[in-house]
Each structure stands twice: as C-alpha cells, then as structure tokens.
Design a protein around this motif. Sequence first.
Motif, PDB file in Angstrom:
ATOM      1  N   TRP A  77      87.206  10.359  29.775  1.00 51.13           N
ATOM      2  CA  TRP A  77      87.124  10.736  28.380  1.00 51.13           C
ATOM      3  C   TRP A  77      88.493  11.096  27.986  1.00 51.13           C
ATOM      4  O   TRP A  77      89.433  11.724  28.777  1.00 51.13           O
ATOM      5  CB  TRP A  77      86.364  11.920  27.922  1.00 51.13           C
ATOM      6  N   ALA A 137      84.506   5.831  21.588  1.00 52.71           N
ATOM      7  CA  ALA A 137      84.592   7.286  20.700  1.00 52.71           C
ATOM      8  C   ALA A 137      85.952   7.043  19.843  1.00 52.71           C
ATOM      9  O   ALA A 137      85.935   7.763  18.847  1.00 52.71           O
ATOM     10  CB  ALA A 137      84.991   8.282  21.594  1.00 52.71           C
ATOM     11  N   GLY A 164      83.537  15.806  20.195  1.00 46.98           N
ATOM     12  CA  GLY A 164      83.808  14.645  19.737  1.00 46.98           C
ATOM     13  C   GLY A 164      82.397  13.829  19.076  1.00 46.98           C
ATOM     14  O   GLY A 164      82.546  13.404  18.315  1.00 46.98           O
ATOM     15  N   ALA A 165      81.277  14.471  19.551  1.00 46.48           N
ATOM     16  CA  ALA A 165      80.065  14.333  19.038  1.00 46.48           C
ATOM     17  C   ALA A 165      79.952  14.687  17.338  1.00 46.48           C
ATOM     18  O   ALA A 165      78.997  14.171  16.546  1.00 46.48           O
ATOM     19  CB  ALA A 165      78.745  14.674  19.789  1.00 46.48           C
ATOM     20  N   TYR A 202      75.721  11.221  22.476  1.00 44.33           N
ATOM     21  CA  TYR A 202      77.197  10.908  22.458  1.00 44.33           C
ATOM     22  C   TYR A 202      77.758   9.959  23.506  1.00 44.33           C
ATOM     23  O   TYR A 202      77.844  10.335  24.822  1.00 44.33           O
ATOM     24  CB  TYR A 202      77.956  12.028  22.547  1.00 44.33           C
ATOM     25  N   TRP A 233      80.734   8.650  25.135  1.00 40.65           N
ATOM     26  CA  TRP A 233      81.946   9.428  25.118  1.00 40.65           C
ATOM     27  C   TRP A 233      83.345   8.781  25.369  1.00 40.65           C
ATOM     28  O   TRP A 233      84.545   9.155  25.400  1.00 40.65           O
ATOM     29  CB  TRP A 233      81.840  10.288  26.201  1.00 40.65           C
ATOM     30  N   ASP A 245      76.230   7.871  27.982  1.00 41.00           N
ATOM     31  CA  ASP A 245      75.791   8.848  27.127  1.00 41.00           C
ATOM     32  C   ASP A 245      75.798  10.193  27.621  1.00 41.00           C
ATOM     33  O   ASP A 245      75.396  10.255  28.700  1.00 41.00           O
ATOM     34  CB  ASP A 245      74.866   8.383  26.302  1.00 41.00           C
ATOM     35  N   THR A 292      85.107  15.043  32.309  1.00 35.80           N
ATOM     36  CA  THR A 292      85.598  14.028  31.505  1.00 35.80           C
ATOM     37  C   THR A 292      85.440  12.701  32.068  1.00 35.80           C
ATOM     38  O   THR A 292      85.696  11.604  31.461  1.00 35.80           O
ATOM     39  CB  THR A 292      87.243  14.154  31.806  1.00 35.80           C
ATOM     40  N   VAL A 348      84.862  17.998  25.206  1.00 36.22           N
ATOM     41  CA  VAL A 348      84.395  16.713  25.286  1.00 36.22           C
ATOM     42  C   VAL A 348      83.214  16.606  24.276  1.00 36.22           C
ATOM     43  O   VAL A 348      83.049  15.615  23.609  1.00 36.22           O
ATOM     44  CB  VAL A 348      83.778  16.590  26.861  1.00 36.22           C
ATOM     45  N   LEU A 349      82.270  17.597  24.199  1.00 40.52           N
ATOM     46  CA  LEU A 349      81.226  17.605  23.046  1.00 40.52           C
ATOM     47  C   LEU A 349      81.670  17.646  21.863  1.00 40.52           C
ATOM     48  O   LEU A 349      80.873  17.129  21.133  1.00 40.52           O
ATOM     49  CB  LEU A 349      80.068  18.660  23.650  1.00 40.52           C
TER      50      LEU A 349
END
Length: 991
Positions: free
Chosen positions: A171, A357, A337-338, A350, A352, A296, A290, A334-335
């Motif tokens: 990620w 993304a 981004g959702a 999501y 990733w 997903d 990451t 990271v989360l």
Amino acid sequence: MLRFRRYRVFLVFALFSIAALYHFTSVRDWEDARAASVEGLKKYGPQRSTSTSQAGILVTPLATLERVSTLELAEETAPSSTKIIPTAALLASKILESPTSRFTTSSPPQLSAATVKSVETGNTSPTVETTSTAVPEPGSTKNPNNDQLMQEGQGRHEPAAPLKNSPAIHWAQLPEHFPIPSESVIPIPTGRPLTIPKIQHVFSAESSNARIEREKKLATVKEAFQHSWAGYKRPESWLQDELSPVSGKSRNPFCGWAATLVDALDTLWIMGMEEEFQEAALAIGGIDFTTSIRSDIPLFETTIRYLGGLIAAHDLSGGKYKVLLAKAVELADVLMGAFDTPNRMPITYYFWKPTFASQPHRASTRVVLADMGSLSVEFTRLAQITKEAKYYDAVARITNEFEMWQNNTKLPGLWPQYVDASGCKKPERSPALYKDIEDDGPNQNVMPNAVLAGSRDAAKPSSPDPYKTLSIVESFANTSPTLSATKSAAVETPFVSVVSELGNNKVAGIGKITKIPAVEDPPLKGDIKDSSTLYKRQLAMDKLGDSISGVEASGQQSDPSLNTAQDSPPIVKVDCEPQGLASPPGSWREDFTIGAMADSMYEYLPKQYMLLGGLVTQYKTMYSLASDAMTKHLLFRPMVPGDDDILVLGRALATEYPDLPGDAQISPQQQHLLCFAGGMYAVGAKIFNREADLDIAAKLTDGCVWAYDATTTGIMAEEFQMMACESRSECKWNQTRWYEELDPFRSLREQSQLAMAQAHSAMVADQEAKTLSTSEPSTMLTTSTKFGPADETAPTSGPLAKRQLGAIENVLPTSVSKVSSKPDNDIQSTKAAIETGENLGTQARNPEVEAMSTVPSPVYDPYPAHEDYVQNRINGEGIPGGITEFSSKKYILRPEAIESVFIMYRVTGDEKWRDKGWRMFDAVQNYTRVEFGYSAIGDVTSDSPRHMDEMESFWLAETLKYYYLLFSTPETISLDDYILNTEAHPFRRPK
C-alpha cells in the motif's frame, strides 16, 4: 441411445462454456475496474488535492531473514532509491520465517532484555529512508499478482496461497481525490466530561468461602484460555489468523495479519499472562499492514479486531509498549483510504493496492448497516490518543448522516439492514429514455446527461485533468492497436452524436445504431435491451478487453440489474444528484433487526456517548429513538413451556405502504448474535436513566439463558424460530398451537391425502372392471402385473417381452406374481397374436394367463397423521418445546449471551447471573474442547455433535474474556472506567 449420448455431450459443452464465460467476464482483475461515473464524482465531491505525493513506507518482509542477510535483503527487495537501516530489533527478529513472503514464525520467540526494551520503545521494524517511491500510474492495468475480484461481502475469505516467490505489493499513501479542507475537519470534542450515572452495582465484601469458590471457577476459565493459546502457539498456527483446533492446522480469512494474536492481546494482559503478552507484542512488530494476502480489506472486521485490539492493549498497558500504538496508526492510515469518496462514506471492502486506490470511487449502493455504523469507537479512541482529528472526522460524518436519516426510514427510529451509501440518487425511469432512434440520425436522444461507458478505460486519465472522461471513440481507439495507429482516421469515421435533452453535452459513438423500439416498461439502470448492431459493437469491445463490468468502483457488487455477460448491452452511466443515506435502489420492502448485519450499529450509540464523556448529545438522542422503536416494533414474549417470563427481539419487514396488511409485523426469530441486546439495554438504562429498560434487559438476557438450557447439549443454537405471544404481560403455554406451528402444511397434506385416497379408489375400481373383462387383450397388461427379477420366471423371447420389461418394469410396484417358466404354447401364441394384431377373442382361455391379471393391487400408504408427523419432527430434529424450527443448529463459540450475563451481574450484583454463566460455561467446556483448543460444533441438539475444526479469534478475545470477567473482582475492567467495543476490547473512558 445415440440421441441421449449427444445430449450429454451438449450438456458438458454448455457447462464448460458457462464456466468459461463466468471466468472471463464476471471475475475480472480488480485492478482493471474503472471508476464509476467519474464526471459525477468530480462534480459532487471536493476537487482532487494538488499536493505532492507522499511515498508510502515500504516495510521489508521479515520472513526472508532466514535466507539472506540484512544487507542482501536491502539489495534484493528494496527499490534503488530506498535505504534500509537495520536495527537491533530487526536483527533479533531473524527467527521469523515464512514460505510465502508473509510474516510467520516457527515458534514463539524467547525474549531477551534488550528485545523487550525494543518492543517497549516501538523500535521493532527496519527504519526506512525513502527519497522517492514509484507509485503506479492511475488507471494502470498491470496486475503483478493476477488478483481477481472476490465475492462481495466476505468478511471471512481465505484466498489461495500466493506463489512462493511472487513479489509483495505494498500500500502507498496517495493524495486524496476528495480531501476535506482543514477548516472543515470535525474537531475532537474537548472539555470537561459530563457526570454520567454509574453503571456498576456497589458490591459488598465477599466471604472467604465465596472467594475460594469464585477463584476456582476463575482458574478453570483461565486454563481453558491457556489450552487454546498453547494450541495457537504451535508452529503450524503461530501468527496465522486462526487455529484449526481439531486438525492442528490453521487458516487465514482476515488478511493474514495474525488475527488471533492481535485479538487476544488484551485478554493476555487481563489474565495476568505478562510473559505471553510480551511475546505477542514482539511478534506484532513484525506484522506488515501495508500488504496482505487478500486483495480487499474488510473494513468492519479489520477495525473491530485489529485496530480495536491494538488500541485496547495500548490502553491496558498504559502506553508502555510503543509498538502497539505505532502499528495501530499504520493500520488506521491504510484504512483511511476507504473514506476517500465524494460524500466521505466508506468503501466497506477496500481494494488497497495502488493501481486501484489511485482511482476515484464511490461507496456502494448496498452496504451492510453494521459494516458502516460500527467504526466509531475505534477511530474516536485513536483520535483521542494521537490528537489527530482526521480519525474522528471520518466516523463523525457517518454518524451525522445516520442521524439525518433516522426518522425518515420505513420504520422511523431504526435503520434497515442494507444502506445506499453512494450519495448518488439515480433519475426515475422514464419511457422517454427509450425513444426510437433514427438510423444515422445526428441528434439521437438517449438519456439526459448520459455518458455511454463502453470501455473500462473510459475513466483513465490521459491528460493533466484526471476527471476527463474519454469518449467512446477515444477509449475504443486507445484499446485497439489498429485504431490507436489511425486514431484521427477513426474519429472521422461516421458516428452518432448523442445529445442531451437538457443541453448540448455530446458523447461520440462509433458505428451505426439501428432503430431501438420503445418499450412499455423500460428496464432499470438504462440497460437498452435490444439485439441490434449496438450489441455487436459491445461484443467487439469485449474482444479487445473492454467488457462492461458488473462491479462498481468500490470493488463491491453493483446493482443486480447490471448484466456482466459478454453479450450484455452497454451500460448508460447516469449523472446523479447528491443525496444522503438512503434505502438501496428498488428496495420497496426492507428488513429491520438488531441482529446479524445490524447489531453493533445500535450497540455503539451508548458506548460512543460514554467514550466522548457525554459531550456529544446526538448519540443519546439517537439511542433513545432507536430503543423506543425496538421496544415498539421488535420486542416480543415467546411462548415456552413453564410460562417463563422472557423476551426476545425479533425482526420486522417494512414496506413503502404502511397500510399494507402485515406491514412491520414481528417475525419471531431468535439469533445468538442478538443476545448482546440484554447488556445494551442494561447499560442504556443506567446511563440514560431509562429505568424501565432494566427490566427488559433482564428478560432479554434470560431469554438467551433459556435457549442454552433448552437444548440437548445445554448450548444455544445459532438461529431458530419461536412463537410470539399476543401479550407481553401474560402468556400461557399452548401445546396445540405449538403442534400447529410444527406442522404448518397440515391442511395441504390432508387435502393431498384425501385426493390420493380418492384417486386410488378410482384406480382399484377401474382395475377390477378390467379384470372382469377377460376378452380384452389388456388383461395381460394390468397394473398389477410385473415380471419378477429372476430370469427363469419371465418370458425371454419375442419383442413383446422386451417392450414389457422396458415399459412396465420401471413404472409398476415391486410386488409381483410369478409366472410359469414352462414354454406354454398358449402363452406364446397369445403374445404372437398381440404382436400381429389378431383378435384374442378366439383364443382359448389359459389359467396361467388369468393368474397374471388377478394379483392384488398394492396397499395405499397414506401420509402420517398430524400427531405422528409432529412427533417425528420433534424426535428427528431434536426440537425442544417453544422452538418451531432451527435455521442453524451450529454453535461457533459465540460470546453474546455470556456478554449480557456478565453485564447484568455487574449492573445488579445478583449472584444468580454467575450461576447461570457457570452453567453455560460447563456445557461449552464439555462439548467443544478438543486436542488443540475448542471447536465450533455443528448441532447443539445432538448428544455427540460434530466438531467443525474452527476456532474464531473471538473465542479468545470475547467469549473467554467475558467468562473470566464474570468471576473476577468487580474492579477488573470496571464498566465505569472502560467501554468494550463489539469485540470486547476495553477502551479507557475519559475522566
């Protein structure tokens, strides 16, 4: 026979074709998915940030340390622009080993003092200096891992193991497409917390005998945890997501980030297992959030298990282990981004990887209520610890949307199980969208503000403007090597310009569109259903790799009306108007429950209120409205033997037509997952001064305890149906009604039985009449005739015998009369006469031939009587009194019932709750304990249920924790000091 074989060949070919079609159309590489209605995203969302890209941190897999030195690792795995500085903790962690570029260890590490210190300071991973990291271009279709889109809504999903030497994709933190201006970020509520009423009972000192008895039970529960933890620490399962406790193997349904380890971390601390806690904390330093074995990330499961587990362990340990907070922040980023959508509603599954993304996306039009509404306490607590308002802003916006919608649903006060979170309201269907289109006409009106998205590259930016949507001509040309070389020529080819009825927006289309007839009831979503040249153009695009995908940009399943087959018509992407949360499109009837897929949405309302110190009153208001609606629409008293005064929260189906008979009626369903409600009602009763709710809480909890006591094993089933009483105040057991519920098709069965009896009587009468008529050739072929299985008793020659065996043997009853095997001339001549069509009236009568027609008819076997049928069900299915049907007889080590029993004890101080809890634990201990841990069982009504070889992480995180807390001292995780998230992770309340 030849025809039958040919059909079999056709069938096999058809099945193969369907499988191939599904593989090459429905299951597309997720990184090739295109953003839906990008122009709409640009119009209704904030503009994309122009800030410089921040390179993602590359965490080097520790698994390779067994094979290469630290310096070799830097040379082989790091980009040329990245410098990896080895640390002492990195060198100490060379024990980590994995066959798949994942973290895993062969055995738990032995800690040295230096290593413990490195864990406490959080310095457990390589330090990375990044000068620049290459980020895949937006719209890139390259997919190194050949990942495929997984099924929607799979919180638990274990993908196939990656190739042994496949490179790991990481990620990367990218600029947001829809950033929130700094002045608009919702700040973390600050100020002196309000005085919230106490939850826990004021306990008196216990006697020495009571303490000894309590501590024995406490030790038994701890031993159950230790047995489970020892099974998990074996090399076969250490640092995997879950242990398979029967086989000793493991599984990874939650991204492969050691779900059991992270989930059980705070339980280790609570039970005083400090050495094991330090081992686990060191191992957590090696988890790389990451990268993942899944394409997903299930947002809900990841938040409650991983993020919640890390935050709780940080709170309980007083911040001593810095690595815990560092990893929580890593995962949270990271989360985040959702949440990068036009309306900031999250993508709950999501995708990733940077190639996906990096594209703009919307939230889905069909999101599970709990998946979106159960993120608040974790992100809020992280915001409080880190002082980063972005985490609180993310969940506060969701709460605001739910608050605005709460009184406008089909059942005001409650929310349906599924939510349209896209923020995009589609236009109403209109026959005008399907007007006849003239051949070669320059002004063909198809749809207002419509864009024909015929290519998956339609949203791929090819200019500095990332939101520029390519025309059909451009996108088609870009995907064809031939057309790419002659793009200008292709544009000059005759094409149809689709002009909006409301403006002059034009979109080019290739080729000719034949006349599309108008339809009376146009299909949804603009699907033009016609087998015209338009279809052929679509198929041509598919051959070039530009198929219409049935998957929305979020990676979740799109509207069912969108066909994903190759021969489907082009999808008309409609520019939408903004809206808040709403019911999914086309859902005229919706399910309202606080059980599966909805539970923690309601559970978090009072918990978030406490976590914010009462400074945000909207949570109190929303809970009060929801609780009143639950009590009015979902609460019922079940009819049970002994007339126990218990309550259950069922489910209701509500429609757009409130006056419809049966609208919003209760369905008397009980789920183990619903058993958290007793504890929720009790907490709400105390902190919001809703004293009447405390009585409801006790009866709801007793309803779950009753369900444990009712089964053969003493364990509650996953889901079943009950009978609702007409009154909550009084309800007498009625066995006649219970029998009627167990035999819902009694009248239909009795009608069928009567009809069968009448038909049989008529058949017997007809047969007797034919038997008396000896002059008819049919006397040889009565329904009571059948040649026996022995070859010596049946005629063996002549075409009649073959036809008879083939035509009659497969139809008639098995009881037959034996026929003489003697080669009688009369019988043979009779058969010959039948074959030649001669009149049998002139034939001599033969006694053996008559015997063939006088065999008694089979006795008719009627359906069982009502009482017999019910008893057969009760005995065969193990149905106890009060239950009418089991939807699922499993027990998967769930915690919800003991959760409410624990809360009721802490709220009331009544020892009866401890007695009930111990009875429940004893039953679970007896039937689920296996060699390496505890296993889910398949049938709670069986004396010897099958072990399913599954031990979910919540067994250690929740179930055993609640049993342990039930027999702990009242100050251990006091409910006045902590709130517990839906995975039983305790977060410290502000003081």
